[in-house]
Write a protein that holds these residues in place. Structure first.
Motif, PDB file in Angstrom:
ATOM      1  N   THR A   1       0.786  -1.235   0.000  1.00 58.81           N
ATOM      2  CA  THR A   1       0.000   0.000   0.000  1.00 58.81           C
ATOM      3  C   THR A   1       0.819   1.286   0.000  1.00 58.81           C
TER       4      THR A   1
ATOM      5  N   LEU B   1      -9.305   3.632   0.698  1.00 59.81           N
ATOM      6  CA  LEU B   1      -7.943   3.108   0.821  1.00 59.81           C
ATOM      7  C   LEU B   1      -7.531   3.036   2.288  1.00 59.81           C
TER       8      LEU B   1
ATOM      9  N   GLN C   1       2.936   2.808  -2.036  1.00 59.18           N
ATOM     10  CA  GLN C   1       2.866   3.665  -3.221  1.00 59.18           C
ATOM     11  C   GLN C   1       1.466   4.236  -3.417  1.00 59.18           C
ATOM     12  N   LYS C   2       0.434   3.455  -3.125  1.00 62.53           N
ATOM     13  CA  LYS C   2      -0.942   3.955  -3.259  1.00 62.53           C
ATOM     14  C   LYS C   2      -1.184   5.118  -2.309  1.00 62.53           C
TER      15      LYS C   2
ATOM     16  N   THR D   1      -6.968  -0.455   4.400  1.00 58.65           N
ATOM     17  CA  THR D   1      -5.633  -0.690   4.965  1.00 58.65           C
ATOM     18  C   THR D   1      -5.681  -0.771   6.477  1.00 58.65           C
TER      19      THR D   1
ATOM     20  N   ASP E   1       0.730   8.155  -3.432  1.00 60.87           N
ATOM     21  CA  ASP E   1       0.098   8.745  -4.618  1.00 60.87           C
ATOM     22  C   ASP E   1      -1.212   9.467  -4.293  1.00 60.87           C
ATOM     23  N   PHE E   2      -1.690   9.329  -3.059  1.00 57.79           N
ATOM     24  CA  PHE E   2      -2.935   9.975  -2.678  1.00 57.79           C
ATOM     25  C   PHE E   2      -2.742  11.494  -2.755  1.00 57.79           C
TER      26      PHE E   2
END
Length: 98
Positions: free
Chosen positions: A25, A70, A27-28, A74, A31-32
């Protein structure tokens, strides 16, 4: 800029599971919208203690992330791995020159 530091303490048998979740998670999250940095640190004396360190444009973006699917997904996977209640600080960076 807002700096967010979160202290996470895991049951020793859950460390590998957390590291896997973070790897999937990171990178996600980075990138937020509004997040420019996300790093993970591990205490050198107690391997069950981790710190996340992130940079956010301002509180609005951090709040948006904390309300996102997200985050909810998570966090639901992560919170069951804890051995202690997480601690979090939102701070501002001060540059002081002598």
């Amino acid at each position: 800029m807002l700096v967010r530091i979160v202290k996470l303490t895991f049951k020793k048998e859950n460390i590998a599971s957390f590291e896997r979740i973070f790897a999937e998670t990171q990178q996600k999250i980075q990138d937020f919208k509004g997040c420019s940095l996300l790093e993970l640190y591990q205490d050198i004396n107690d391997p069950a203690i981790f710190f996340t360190y992130s940079h956010w444009e301002d509180t609005k973006y951090l709040d948006d992330y904390r309300q996102s699917d997200l985050f909810k997904e998570t966090w639901s996977k992560t919170k069951i791995l804890f051995d202690a209640k997480p601690e979090a600080w939102s701070i501002s960076k001060k540059n002081m020159v002598n």
